[in-house]
Design a protein around this motif. Structure first.
Motif, PDB file in Angstrom:
ATOM      1  N   GLY A 178       0.801  -1.222   0.000  1.00 12.93           N
ATOM      2  CA  GLY A 178       0.000   0.000   0.000  1.00 12.93           C
ATOM      3  C   GLY A 178       0.829   1.265   0.000  1.00 12.93           C
ATOM      4  O   GLY A 178       0.306   2.364  -0.168  1.00 12.93           O
ATOM      5  N   VAL A 179       2.148   1.124   0.204  1.00 13.24           N
ATOM      6  CA  VAL A 179       3.081   2.253   0.144  1.00 13.24           C
ATOM      7  C   VAL A 179       4.002   2.006  -1.047  1.00 13.24           C
ATOM      8  O   VAL A 179       4.432   0.870  -1.278  1.00 13.24           O
ATOM      9  N   SER A 180       4.293   3.046  -1.822  1.00 13.09           N
ATOM     10  CA  SER A 180       5.003   2.833  -3.081  1.00 13.09           C
ATOM     11  C   SER A 180       6.094   3.862  -3.313  1.00 13.09           C
ATOM     12  O   SER A 180       6.315   4.768  -2.498  1.00 13.09           O
ATOM     13  N   ALA A 181       6.759   3.719  -4.456  1.00 13.33           N
ATOM     14  CA  ALA A 181       7.836   4.644  -4.831  1.00 13.33           C
ATOM     15  C   ALA A 181       7.338   6.082  -4.896  1.00 13.33           C
ATOM     16  O   ALA A 181       8.079   7.024  -4.608  1.00 13.33           O
ATOM     17  N   LYS A 182       6.076   6.273  -5.274  1.00 12.11           N
ATOM     18  CA  LYS A 182       5.514   7.630  -5.339  1.00 12.11           C
ATOM     19  C   LYS A 182       5.556   8.292  -3.973  1.00 12.11           C
ATOM     20  O   LYS A 182       5.823   9.493  -3.845  1.00 12.11           O
ATOM     21  N   ASP A 183       5.357   7.502  -2.937  1.00 15.27           N
ATOM     22  CA  ASP A 183       5.386   8.048  -1.581  1.00 15.27           C
ATOM     23  C   ASP A 183       6.802   8.450  -1.163  1.00 15.27           C
ATOM     24  O   ASP A 183       6.980   9.372  -0.368  1.00 15.27           O
ATOM     25  N   ILE A 184       7.803   7.774  -1.736  1.00 19.34           N
ATOM     26  CA  ILE A 184       9.192   8.137  -1.429  1.00 19.34           C
ATOM     27  C   ILE A 184       9.493   9.529  -1.963  1.00 19.34           C
ATOM     28  O   ILE A 184      10.026  10.394  -1.250  1.00 19.34           O
ATOM     29  N   ILE A 185       9.148   9.788  -3.219  1.00 16.25           N
ATOM     30  CA  ILE A 185       9.468  11.098  -3.791  1.00 16.25           C
ATOM     31  C   ILE A 185       8.585  12.188  -3.179  1.00 16.25           C
ATOM     32  O   ILE A 185       9.033  13.331  -3.002  1.00 16.25           O
ATOM     33  N   LEU A 186       7.376  11.860  -2.799  1.00 17.87           N
ATOM     34  CA  LEU A 186       6.553  12.847  -2.101  1.00 17.87           C
ATOM     35  C   LEU A 186       7.168  13.208  -0.745  1.00 17.87           C
ATOM     36  O   LEU A 186       7.123  14.368  -0.314  1.00 17.87           O
ATOM     37  N   GLU A 187       7.782  12.223  -0.094  1.00 13.55           N
ATOM     38  CA  GLU A 187       8.469  12.492   1.171  1.00 13.55           C
ATOM     39  C   GLU A 187       9.682  13.387   0.955  1.00 13.55           C
ATOM     40  O   GLU A 187       9.960  14.297   1.754  1.00 13.55           O
ATOM     41  N   VAL A 188      10.409  13.166  -0.136  1.00  7.13           N
ATOM     42  CA  VAL A 188      11.556  14.029  -0.444  1.00  7.13           C
ATOM     43  C   VAL A 188      11.074  15.452  -0.716  1.00  7.13           C
ATOM     44  O   VAL A 188      11.664  16.436  -0.246  1.00  7.13           O
TER      45      VAL A 188
END
Length: 642
Positions: A168-178
């Motif tokens: 449910g957590v993805s690569a998109k969430d990584i860049i949004l966190e950055v």
């Protein structure tokens, strides 16, 4: 010296300058890409250089933006690009073959090589260990002609990924966190380099999502190491022969560091109207959704689409939700059709769009008035969707797909337990029949020019004094969508600067074009991060056509500043940002002896209307000074060739 991944590639391709942070360097470019929104202008500029054939290892022209053919303009531009590519040694990706960044990642990217593209999301190929940078069309044209690409030697940001993402957590969430940490202006003149144990759990498409949306940081680029996951992706594409292992030296030094614990990361969402307006999905859960759009160069890979198909299988899209899906390439669409996932998407009620940019650039699928639109895209600037009153949120494919079913923003972890069966296939379906090879001898190829293709404007040599009235005063974070709108009505005229100029900065002030013409040109005054977003050179060419001689701002986005210089427009930065408040519309500004003053790091700008003086930063390299003096890069090249 211990080097990072990016520094290793820079060192290998360095032609001029030294790898000293903050100084200008010139790089040898291996590959280029263009798309049809920026490509016509880039190829008109390339033709003006009188070079018979491109000098790069590979150059590719893509058709992926201007896909709606409501009149002859787009088709005429496509014909021009196809024939100029055929003549000059450029590969041509036909309409329907896919989005430039997705296709280039799949079929042409090479670890360790350099790529520049006339699209700000060119850093996508950093996901495979390629130094990939977005640039203005003229810079791409120069690279195709064999010239160097000049940038400021960036500082290095280390993003260490620890742990592993939960379902449910993805690569998109990584860049949004950055983006949450650095903001849309926090990456200027920086390269974001990803490392750590967490990298090993990310596929190349995952990595490409992160490097793609890294453009929203204002960064020069983002990059991942080239490792066994890279090899697996290339092998599946039938291109294992181009693989090379590439990683940072142990002990390599970075200027900044960010640590992200992947196992602690939650689903995130970028709220209207900026990619860095990031909160947890849980904080806005329950908000009613009217439209869901899945795709774009950020999230349109096969694995993204397979996750969406799994979520939608056996379900029905909520009655008040319109769901549209754009597969990123013909390869992705073809494989979805082969494995049955496409049937699942259609059965659930999704509308399948062609493989192109589409809704991301306002080319169709504008939401209704006051709509809430969830998109897996990279930008949510106000009005970019085609509907000024719409609220656009940026999310992962998982969040988008679940919301399409529930009808409201929903934490996907309530619905998702496992995606372990979705992975990079052992073999992708490879069929490059929509890529047209250039002619071996292009001398007999006739370039087709439709009536909509007009000559591009050229700057004049810098006058002794720079004088002009303030034609418009704008706020912070003005995007190139504000400066030169990109939508279904205007995109067909990307080859026609005189037409586009009448729409320049109209979202900020409808009277700007007429005011510029009435005053014979003048000056733009802006806040911070002026020109963020797309690399479109039209945002410099349209003001140039209207007689803009300078832009005075608190700060500039990297690509736009260079586009201004390339076209002979002087970019000035307030040394004291409070001076911005003392300037009003139609104040007359002057830089006396501008040629003499731009050779320093600062100069004096006089407000003749109010009797005030401002100290401005200019900070040009010797090459940029000569460019401005000549009235732009093309003029300088012609002077040098005399």
């Amino acid at each position: 010296m211990k080097l990072t991944v990016a520094q290793k590639i820079i060192k290998e391709h360095l032609v001029t300058g030294t790898m000293e942070k903050g100084t200008e360097i010139g790089l040898r470019i291996d590959q280029t890409l263009t798309q049809d929104s920026t490509g016509t202008m880039a190829y008109l500029q390339f033709e003006a250089m009188d070079v018979d054939r491109v000098k790069t290892k590979k150059s590719v022209a893509y058709i992926d933006h201007n896909m709606l053919q409501a009149g002859p303009e787009n088709a005429d531009d496509h014909a021009y690009i196809q024939t100029v590519a055929k003549k000059h040694g450029i590969y041509f990706s036909k309409p329907g073959n896919g989005i430039c960044h997705q296709v280039h990642l799949e079929r042409f990217s090479v670890p360790g090589q350099t790529l520049i593209g006339s699209d700000s999301h060119t850093p996508t190929c950093g996901g495979i260990g390629m130094l990939s940078i977005g640039a203005g069309g003229l810079d791409v044209a120069v690279a195709m002609a064999g010239g160097e690409y000049f940038i400021t030697m960036p500082s290095m940001v280390k993003v260490e990924l620890k742990g592993k993402l939960k379902p449910g957590v993805s690569a998109k969430d990584i860049i949004l966190e950055v983006l949450r940490n650095f903001t849309v202006k926090g990456g200027v003149n920086k390269i974001f380099e990803y490392c750590g144990e967490g990298v090993k759990s990310l596929s190349v498409p995952d990595r490409a999502t992160i490097t793609n949306m890294g453009a929203e940081l204002g960064a020069t680029t983002s990059i991942f190491p080239s490792d066994e996951n890279t090899r697996a992706f290339l092998k599946a594409q039938g291109r294992e022969d181009v693989f090379m292992e590439l990683s940072a030296d142990e002990g390599a030094e970075y200027d900044e560091e960010l640590v992200i614990n992947l196992d602690e990361l939650e689903p995130l969402i970028a709220c209207p109207h900026s990619p860095d307006s990031v909160v947890k999905v849980a904080e806005v859960a329950g908000k009613k959704v009217n439209q869901v759009a899945i795709g774009s160069c950020t999230n349109s890979s096969l694995t993204d689409m397979m996750k969406v198909a799994k979520i939608l299988e056996g379900k029905t899209v909520a009655e008040d939700v319109s769901l549209v899906i754009s597969p990123g390439s013909k390869q992705v669409l073809n494989m979805l059709a082969e494995n049955g996932a496409l049937a699942k998407l259609v059965a659930a009620g999704a509308r399948i769009l062609e493989s192109g940019c589409g809704p991301c650039i306002g080319m169709g699928q504008a939401p209704k008035t006051d709509a809430v639109s969830l998109r897996t895209f990279n930008r949510n600037f106000k009005g970019r969707s085609g509907t000024v009153s719409a609220d656009v949120y940026l999310v992962s494919p998982e969040v988008a797909a679940v919301a399409a079913i529930t009808g409201v923003i929903t934490d996907p972890r309530e619905y998702i337990t496992d995606f372990s069966d979705i992975a990079i296939p052992e073999k992708y379906t490879v069929n490059d029949n929509l890529v047209v090879s250039p002619a071996e001898d292009g001398s007999s190829v006739e370039v087709v020019r439709g009536p909509n293709i007009k000559p591009f404007p050229k700057g004049g040599a810098l006058a002794e004094n720079l004088v002009g009235k303030v034609l418009i005063k704008v706020e912070d974070n003005i995007t190139t969508d504000h400066i030169m709108p990109s939508n279904a009505k205007l995109l067909p005229y990307r080859s026609n600067i005189p037409y586009l100029a009448d729409h320049c900065l109209v979202p900020c002030d409808p009277d700007f074009p007429s005011r510029a013409k009435e005053n014979g040109g003048g000056v733009i005054v802006a806040g911070t991060n002026y020109g963020q977003g797309s690399s479109r050179e039209h945002a410099a060419l349209a003001p140039l056509y209207l007689g803009v001689r300078a832009v005075v701002a608190k700060s500039f986005a990297r690509i736009h500043r260079q586009n201004l210089i390339n076209n002979g427009i002087v970019p000035l930065v307030f040394k004291n940002e409070a001076d911005y408040d003392t300037i009003d519309l139609l104040d007359e500004l002057e830089v006396a002896n501008v040629k003499g003053q731009i050779s320093g790091s600062s100069l004096v700008l006089v407000n003749k209307t109010k009797g005030l003086e401002y100290e401005m930063e200019i900070d040009l390299t010797e090459r940029q000074q000569k460019m401005l003096e000549a009235g732009g890069l093309l003029n300088l090249m012609k002077e040098s060739n005399k």
